[in-house]
Structure formats: structure tokens, C-alpha cells
Design an enzyme around this catalytic site. Sequence first.
Site, PDB file in Angstrom:
ATOM      1  N   CYS A   1      -2.171   8.441   6.596  1.00 43.15           N
ATOM      2  CA  CYS A   1      -2.828   7.205   7.032  1.00 43.15           C
ATOM      3  C   CYS A   1      -1.791   6.281   7.684  1.00 43.15           C
ATOM      4  CB  CYS A   1      -3.462   6.483   5.846  1.00 43.15           C
ATOM      5  SG  CYS A   1      -4.779   7.419   5.044  1.00 43.15           S
TER       6      CYS A   1
ATOM      7  N   THR B   1       0.839  -1.195   0.000  1.00 43.32           N
ATOM      8  CA  THR B   1       0.000   0.000   0.000  1.00 43.32           C
ATOM      9  C   THR B   1       0.873   1.244   0.000  1.00 43.32           C
ATOM     10  OG1 THR B   1      -2.014   0.930   0.986  1.00 43.32           O
ATOM     11  CG2 THR B   1      -0.239   0.389   2.510  1.00 43.32           C
TER      12      THR B   1
ATOM     13  N   HIS C   1      -5.387  -0.182   5.867  1.00 40.68           N
ATOM     14  CA  HIS C   1      -4.940   1.169   5.512  1.00 40.68           C
ATOM     15  C   HIS C   1      -5.899   2.147   6.205  1.00 40.68           C
ATOM     16  CE1 HIS C   1      -3.300   3.913   2.103  1.00 40.68           C
ATOM     17  NE2 HIS C   1      -3.800   4.680   3.065  1.00 40.68           N
TER      18      HIS C   1
END
Lengths: 169, 217
Positions: free
Chosen positions: A34, A29, A51
Site C-alpha cells: 500500500c 500507519t 493508506h
Amino acid sequence: MPLESEAPLVVSVAIGRWAVASPPSRLRTLLGSCVGVVLHDRSAKWGGLAHVVLPDSRGAVDQPGKYADTAIPGLIAEMEQVMRGKSAGRLVAKLAGGASMFQTGPPGAAAAARNIGRMNQEAVEAILDALRIPILSRDLGGEGGRNLHFDPATGRVQIRSPGGAEREM
Amino acid sequence: MSLLSEVQRRMLRTILGRGAEGASQALSRWLGQEVRLVLGEVEQVELAAAAEALGPPETLVAACLMGLTGPLGGSILLCFEDRAGLALVDILLGQPVGTTTEWGEVERSAAMETTNIVGCAYLNALAAHLPSSLGGSAAHPAGELAPTPPRFFHEFAGSLLEFAMMDQALELGRVLLVKTTFEVGDAGPGLDWTLLFVPDAPSLAALASALSDGDAT
């Protein structure tokens, strides 16, 4: 050279989502403010990656992957489903992300978002602590993005930052 | 907080179109050649879709960000893939495209100055056509719509968008961002730039309210 059908599958985890994988699949990712929550069952060699966008769902149920308090339980539930058993006492965690790119930036859009990275970190750590899931390593904070790759076969998490060398967590 | 209706999005696109026209003229003068900003649709999409607005999230992009102050808050981002951004520097320096190969101080400065020119022209045109409840310093205590000085980033596309959208994500399940691409005469397809207008959540609410009045000029 392996046949294409034998090549490991890399699953991209989009913002506000989670995914579960076992070897030869891997997870990856892209993170900014985040926080990427990597969970690993070392004996079963299953892994999960959430995530997380925001710390608290405040009761919202429509996007469970977006919030720390709904994403982590959701990820664990899915891992237990695919492993067909309880994960209690077997999972370990690694955390990455939570940056604050616009620390000295504009007062408008970024102002409220400036502290989100840190708030995400704190929320995720508190939830994992309550679930008694040990955090083995952290790659958190800073001002830049992170490209995260996780291999459930080994538990290794590799991080690359823009213009930087790859590092292992 | 409500999302913009289709009618409101159409009205906003008309206003932003004026911004794109103003920016086209300013950028053409700055580069010394014809440039046209092509406005995309005003869409409100899920975070995951918005994170791919600049292509694959792992793509390394150069971007200059200006914050908005005054009646609207949010960000304007001028983004380019490395090759396209460095081509901009070559055009400004009057040398063959492909001569510049890395982002040094001069190259970053050129990108930020270009963003300043495009962003200011865009905002000036935008301010002149915003609904009266939002635009105009005399009528609005927040003052004139103005940008903050640009900042340069060399970042993963997905991370950059995540940062830019975070304020809307705090309040909304879907985010609004308006994408504008560039058509450049002589330089050909190598100049692949994107201008993103990302209002913050309070501005989105203010826009929704103002556009309901239907008094965009």
C-alpha cells in the site's frame, strides 16, 4: 514530564482508511505494498494521511479509503472541512510504501499482487499531479514494510523499516 | 465474486481441521514432543481487521511463507513473534529455551524447515479431503496441491499481512484468512506461533463453487 492528558495523541490509520490531525496529534500507519499519502498544510499545520490499497476504484463507492482515486479526494475534502477553507495551492505531499515483498515468491496469491505496489505509486502520483499538489519526497518501492509516523506540527515524516534505523523524509 | 456462506465456511473448517490434524502429527514427530494445532474460525473480515490477525500491526514477527500451486492458489504462513520463533530453534537444537537470541542462517533454516514440514502435512491432509472438483491430480488439470519452497521474512506484522492479503483485496471488500494456533506440551506459553491459510481470490471462488456441491469427504 508532561501530564498524561497533555501527551500527544497518535492516531493509527488502518489499511484502506484516512485520517486528519492537527498538533499535538500525530498520525501513523504500517505499510507494505500500500502507499501512504501524507498531505500537509504548512500554514494551517493540519495534516492528513491516507493508506491507499489499490490504484483504481472502478466506480466502487463503498470503501473510498481503499482506492487512490477516491481516497485522495476524500482526504482533501475532510481536510478542507476541518480547516474550514479551500486547500488549493497550500497542500504538499510525501509518499511512502509501494513495496513488493513477494517479488520472487509464489505464483498464486502473490503473483497479481506483485505489481500492485508500483501501480499504487503511479496512480497516486498521477492524481496528485492532476491536483497540482507538489510531492516533496518519496520513500517508495523495495521489498520490505515501513512504519510511518507523521507530525502535522512540523510536516516531518519518519520511516522505520524492520531491522533498520529510523530515517526522515 | 461472492463470499462464502456460513455453511460453506463450516465445511471449509472441517476440511482444514483435517489439515491441522495431519500437521499436528508431523510437527510432533519433528519436535519430539506433543504439539497440537488448534484451528480458529473461518472468517471473512474487513481488511483493517485482518491486518491485526497477528496482533498489533507494528509488532516485528518472523514468518515463513509458502505459496500454493495446483488446484488452489494462495499462501500458507507460519508466523512467530521473535521470542517464540527463537524458542523453536532451541527446542530443535535440544538446548534451553532462551539460548538463541537472533535470526542467523541456522535459525532461519530451522524455521523454514519447520514450515516445510507443517505446510506439507497440512496440504497433504487438505488435498485428501477437498471436494473432488478441486482435489486429485488425475481429475484436475492444474495438478496436485503443492507448496513452493518456504521463504523467510522478518517483518512488521501489519506489512506482512498486507502483502499476503493483497490478492484477495484486489477482488473483495472482505478477506478470508484462517488462523491456527499451537499448543505445545513442555515448552509452555513461550511458543506462540500462528499458521495462516490465505487462499487467493480465484481459489476462494473455486472453493465456494466446490463447497456448494457439498461433496467434501
